[in-house]
Design a protein around this motif. Structure first.
Motif, PDB file in Angstrom:
ATOM      1  N   GLU A   1     -84.618 -19.047 -28.414  1.00 35.13           N
ATOM      2  CA  GLU A   1     -83.543 -18.062 -28.507  1.00 35.13           C
ATOM      3  C   GLU A   1     -83.598 -17.085 -27.351  1.00 35.13           C
ATOM      4  OE1 GLU A   1     -81.230 -18.413 -30.701  1.00 35.13           O
ATOM      5  OE2 GLU A   1     -82.267 -20.118 -31.609  1.00 35.13           O
ATOM      6  N   HIS A   2     -84.043 -17.544 -26.197  1.00 36.89           N
ATOM      7  CA  HIS A   2     -84.198 -16.687 -25.030  1.00 36.89           C
ATOM      8  C   HIS A   2     -82.891 -16.008 -24.644  1.00 36.89           C
ATOM      9  CE1 HIS A   2     -85.251 -15.251 -21.120  1.00 36.89           C
ATOM     10  NE2 HIS A   2     -84.345 -16.006 -20.562  1.00 36.89           N
ATOM     11  N   LYS A   3     -82.965 -14.711 -24.325  1.00 37.48           N
ATOM     12  CA  LYS A   3     -81.759 -13.945 -23.996  1.00 37.48           C
ATOM     13  C   LYS A   3     -81.663 -13.584 -22.518  1.00 37.48           C
ATOM     14  CE  LYS A   3     -81.384 -11.947 -28.611  1.00 37.48           C
ATOM     15  NZ  LYS A   3     -81.381 -10.717 -29.432  1.00 37.48           N
ATOM     16  N   GLY A   4     -82.656 -13.939 -21.727  1.00 39.47           N
ATOM     17  CA  GLY A   4     -82.579 -13.675 -20.304  1.00 39.47           C
ATOM     18  C   GLY A   4     -83.330 -12.432 -19.879  1.00 39.47           C
ATOM     19  N   LEU A   5     -83.361 -12.194 -18.578  1.00 36.96           N
ATOM     20  CA  LEU A   5     -84.102 -11.093 -17.979  1.00 36.96           C
ATOM     21  C   LEU A   5     -83.180  -9.910 -17.715  1.00 36.96           C
ATOM     22  CD1 LEU A   5     -86.953 -10.381 -16.574  1.00 36.96           C
ATOM     23  CD2 LEU A   5     -85.684 -10.775 -14.463  1.00 36.96           C
ATOM     24  N   VAL A   6     -83.610  -8.714 -18.137  1.00 29.59           N
ATOM     25  CA  VAL A   6     -82.908  -7.474 -17.824  1.00 29.59           C
ATOM     26  C   VAL A   6     -83.720  -6.710 -16.787  1.00 29.59           C
ATOM     27  CG1 VAL A   6     -82.078  -5.258 -18.707  1.00 29.59           C
ATOM     28  CG2 VAL A   6     -81.828  -7.322 -20.095  1.00 29.59           C
ATOM     29  N   LEU A   7     -83.066  -6.285 -15.720  1.00 29.50           N
ATOM     30  CA  LEU A   7     -83.706  -5.459 -14.700  1.00 29.50           C
ATOM     31  C   LEU A   7     -83.460  -3.991 -15.026  1.00 29.50           C
ATOM     32  CD1 LEU A   7     -85.031  -4.908 -11.913  1.00 29.50           C
ATOM     33  CD2 LEU A   7     -82.757  -5.235 -10.895  1.00 29.50           C
ATOM     34  N   ILE A   8     -84.535  -3.212 -15.140  1.00 31.34           N
ATOM     35  CA  ILE A   8     -84.439  -1.769 -15.341  1.00 31.34           C
ATOM     36  C   ILE A   8     -84.804  -1.081 -14.038  1.00 31.34           C
ATOM     37  CG2 ILE A   8     -85.422   0.239 -16.521  1.00 31.34           C
ATOM     38  CD1 ILE A   8     -85.934  -1.540 -18.937  1.00 31.34           C
ATOM     39  N   ALA A   9     -83.901  -0.246 -13.524  1.00 29.01           N
ATOM     40  CA  ALA A   9     -84.177   0.552 -12.333  1.00 29.01           C
ATOM     41  C   ALA A   9     -84.239   2.007 -12.777  1.00 29.01           C
ATOM     42  CB  ALA A   9     -83.084   0.349 -11.287  1.00 29.01           C
ATOM     43  N   GLU A  10     -85.451   2.507 -12.928  1.00 25.98           N
ATOM     44  CA  GLU A  10     -85.671   3.848 -13.499  1.00 25.98           C
ATOM     45  C   GLU A  10     -86.967   4.423 -12.939  1.00 25.98           C
ATOM     46  OE1 GLU A  10     -85.678   7.141 -14.887  1.00 25.98           O
ATOM     47  OE2 GLU A  10     -84.054   6.067 -15.935  1.00 25.98           O
ATOM     48  N   ASP A  11     -86.892   5.634 -12.340  1.00 21.22           N
ATOM     49  CA  ASP A  11     -88.079   6.214 -11.721  1.00 21.22           C
ATOM     50  C   ASP A  11     -88.882   7.107 -12.657  1.00 21.22           C
ATOM     51  OD1 ASP A  11     -85.937   8.062 -11.644  1.00 21.22           O
ATOM     52  OD2 ASP A  11     -86.935   9.208 -10.072  1.00 21.22           O
ATOM     53  N   GLU A  12     -88.371   7.391 -13.853  1.00 25.94           N
ATOM     54  CA  GLU A  12     -89.146   8.149 -14.836  1.00 25.94           C
ATOM     55  C   GLU A  12     -89.880   7.138 -15.718  1.00 25.94           C
ATOM     56  OE1 GLU A  12     -87.392  11.772 -16.546  1.00 25.94           O
ATOM     57  OE2 GLU A  12     -85.546  11.174 -15.523  1.00 25.94           O
ATOM     58  N   ARG A  13     -91.182   7.068 -15.513  1.00 26.52           N
ATOM     59  CA  ARG A  13     -91.954   5.978 -16.104  1.00 26.52           C
ATOM     60  C   ARG A  13     -91.878   5.945 -17.627  1.00 26.52           C
ATOM     61  NH1 ARG A  13     -98.226   4.411 -14.567  1.00 26.52           N
ATOM     62  NH2 ARG A  13     -98.405   2.625 -15.978  1.00 26.52           N
ATOM     63  N   HIS A  14     -91.939   7.117 -18.274  1.00 24.32           N
ATOM     64  CA  HIS A  14     -91.925   7.124 -19.735  1.00 24.32           C
ATOM     65  C   HIS A  14     -90.605   6.616 -20.283  1.00 24.32           C
ATOM     66  CE1 HIS A  14     -90.038  10.961 -18.716  1.00 24.32           C
ATOM     67  NE2 HIS A  14     -89.533  10.995 -19.930  1.00 24.32           N
ATOM     68  N   ILE A  15     -89.510   6.899 -19.559  1.00 27.20           N
ATOM     69  CA  ILE A  15     -88.202   6.395 -19.986  1.00 27.20           C
ATOM     70  C   ILE A  15     -88.140   4.886 -19.797  1.00 27.20           C
ATOM     71  CG2 ILE A  15     -85.725   6.418 -19.487  1.00 27.20           C
ATOM     72  CD1 ILE A  15     -85.968   9.367 -18.807  1.00 27.20           C
ATOM     73  N   ALA A  16     -88.624   4.417 -18.652  1.00 26.63           N
ATOM     74  CA  ALA A  16     -88.628   2.975 -18.390  1.00 26.63           C
ATOM     75  C   ALA A  16     -89.477   2.231 -19.418  1.00 26.63           C
ATOM     76  CB  ALA A  16     -89.147   2.706 -16.979  1.00 26.63           C
ATOM     77  N   ASP A  17     -90.601   2.821 -19.815  1.00 32.56           N
ATOM     78  CA  ASP A  17     -91.465   2.174 -20.800  1.00 32.56           C
ATOM     79  C   ASP A  17     -90.771   2.023 -22.146  1.00 32.56           C
ATOM     80  OD1 ASP A  17     -93.520   1.871 -18.994  1.00 32.56           O
ATOM     81  OD2 ASP A  17     -94.644   3.631 -19.670  1.00 32.56           O
ATOM     82  N   VAL A  18     -90.021   3.055 -22.557  1.00 32.14           N
ATOM     83  CA  VAL A  18     -89.289   2.980 -23.821  1.00 32.14           C
ATOM     84  C   VAL A  18     -88.188   1.924 -23.733  1.00 32.14           C
ATOM     85  CG1 VAL A  18     -87.751   4.229 -25.397  1.00 32.14           C
ATOM     86  CG2 VAL A  18     -89.799   5.353 -24.500  1.00 32.14           C
ATOM     87  N   GLN A  19     -87.461   1.921 -22.625  1.00 30.23           N
ATOM     88  CA  GLN A  19     -86.400   0.929 -22.442  1.00 30.23           C
ATOM     89  C   GLN A  19     -86.970  -0.482 -22.469  1.00 30.23           C
ATOM     90  OE1 GLN A  19     -84.536   2.019 -18.761  1.00 30.23           O
ATOM     91  NE2 GLN A  19     -83.474   3.776 -19.637  1.00 30.23           N
ATOM     92  N   ARG A  20     -88.078  -0.675 -21.790  1.00 29.83           N
ATOM     93  CA  ARG A  20     -88.718  -1.994 -21.754  1.00 29.83           C
ATOM     94  C   ARG A  20     -89.108  -2.444 -23.164  1.00 29.83           C
ATOM     95  NH1 ARG A  20     -92.481  -4.592 -18.111  1.00 29.83           N
ATOM     96  NH2 ARG A  20     -92.786  -2.680 -16.905  1.00 29.83           N
ATOM     97  N   ARG A  21     -89.726  -1.528 -23.916  1.00 30.26           N
ATOM     98  CA  ARG A  21     -90.215  -1.871 -25.243  1.00 30.26           C
ATOM     99  C   ARG A  21     -89.085  -2.299 -26.179  1.00 30.26           C
ATOM    100  NH1 ARG A  21     -93.024   2.226 -25.781  1.00 30.26           N
ATOM    101  NH2 ARG A  21     -91.787   3.568 -27.150  1.00 30.26           N
ATOM    102  N   TYR A  22     -87.997  -1.537 -26.171  1.00 33.04           N
ATOM    103  CA  TYR A  22     -86.907  -1.838 -27.096  1.00 33.04           C
ATOM    104  C   TYR A  22     -86.147  -3.102 -26.688  1.00 33.04           C
ATOM    105  CZ  TYR A  22     -87.334   2.269 -30.041  1.00 33.04           C
ATOM    106  OH  TYR A  22     -87.786   3.197 -30.954  1.00 33.04           O
ATOM    107  N   LEU A  23     -85.947  -3.311 -25.408  1.00 29.09           N
ATOM    108  CA  LEU A  23     -85.276  -4.533 -24.969  1.00 29.09           C
ATOM    109  C   LEU A  23     -86.144  -5.762 -25.227  1.00 29.09           C
ATOM    110  CD1 LEU A  23     -83.684  -3.202 -21.680  1.00 29.09           C
ATOM    111  CD2 LEU A  23     -82.416  -4.102 -23.639  1.00 29.09           C
ATOM    112  N   SER A  24     -87.452  -5.611 -25.049  1.00 31.42           N
ATOM    113  CA  SER A  24     -88.365  -6.727 -25.314  1.00 31.42           C
ATOM    114  C   SER A  24     -88.342  -7.119 -26.782  1.00 31.42           C
ATOM    115  CB  SER A  24     -89.792  -6.354 -24.896  1.00 31.42           C
ATOM    116  OG  SER A  24     -89.881  -6.142 -23.501  1.00 31.42           O
TER     117      SER A  24
END
Length: 238
Positions: free
Chosen positions: A15-38
């Protein structure tokens, strides 16, 4: 000859949904985005500046980009503009700390597909990414693909070669289905890892060669997969 047993394992992702690229320089925000999308089944690759994000978008061909406007190096607006100039219409969700009408208008004029203002719920981000993917997918595609002697049905997950059923592993089926959905297009090993498995930086891209070799062995003379030397692989168009 290299065997699959000697290579690193890649999980089957039916059920693979593909790769999402996150471009974000605030690391804590990027980490949250990564976690929820994963959690939603997406592969995720993160870059913290615009120059690297643009290079990653061109190299990996993600299914969507979550693009902060205020990036160091190239800002998000410039990244989006350059992608569109390249003819790359990957869905883009702009993210900004400002909620100004001018920013929204500029982003949409450049071809952004949606817009989020910080702070926002990570659940909303996931919903927006799913929404832009649905909108840009267009009408439902025929699940049956035919190339030469091959008839592949992604709905039933079956493959027939010259009328005879052929069993593939989940991974082999996913790889062949992706290539057959994009006939004539050449994909690098990195791009195949990103689009088929959701990996942006797998440590050994030779695993793609192993799976292609296995597919060719099973398909025999009916294999439509061609090698483009120095680039990657493609399925013949038609």
């Amino acid at each position: 000859m290299t065997s699959i047993e000697s290579m690193p394992d890649l999980p089957d992702l039916p059920e693979h949904k593909g790769l999402v690229l996150i471009a974000e320089d605030e690391r804590h925000i990027a980490d949250v985005q990564r976690r929820y999308l994963s959690r939603e089944g997406f592969g995720v690759h993160v870059e913290a500046d615009g120059t690297a994000a643009l290079a990653a978008a061109r190299r990996l061909r993600p299914v969507a980009i979550v693009l902060d406007i205020a990036l160091p190096g190239l800002d998000g607006v410039t990244v989006c503009r350059r992608l569109r100039e390249d003819g790359d219409w990957t869905p883009v969700v702009f993210v900004t700390a400002r909620d100004e009408v001018a920013d929204r208008v500029l982003g949409l004029e450049l071809g952004a597909d949606d817009y989020l203002t910080k702070p926002f719920s990570p659940h909303e981000l996931v919903a927006r990414v799913k929404s832009v993917l649905r909108r840009t997918a267009g009408p439902g595609q025929d699940p049956v693909r035919r190339v030469g002697q091959l008839v592949l049905d992604t709905g039933r997950r079956t493959l027939h070669v010259d009328g005879a059923a052929l069993d593939l592993t989940t991974t082999e089926f996913n790889l062949l289905a992706f290539l057959m959905r994009n006939p004539g297009q050449v994909f690098s090993r990195d791009q195949l890892l990103a689009r088929v498995w959701g990996y942006a930086d797998y440590r050994d891209t030779r695993v793609i060669d192993v799976y292609v070799s296995q597919l060719r062995a099973k398909l025999g003379g009916a294999s439509p997969i061609r090698t483009v030397r120095g680039v990657g692989y493609a399925v013949a168009d038609g």
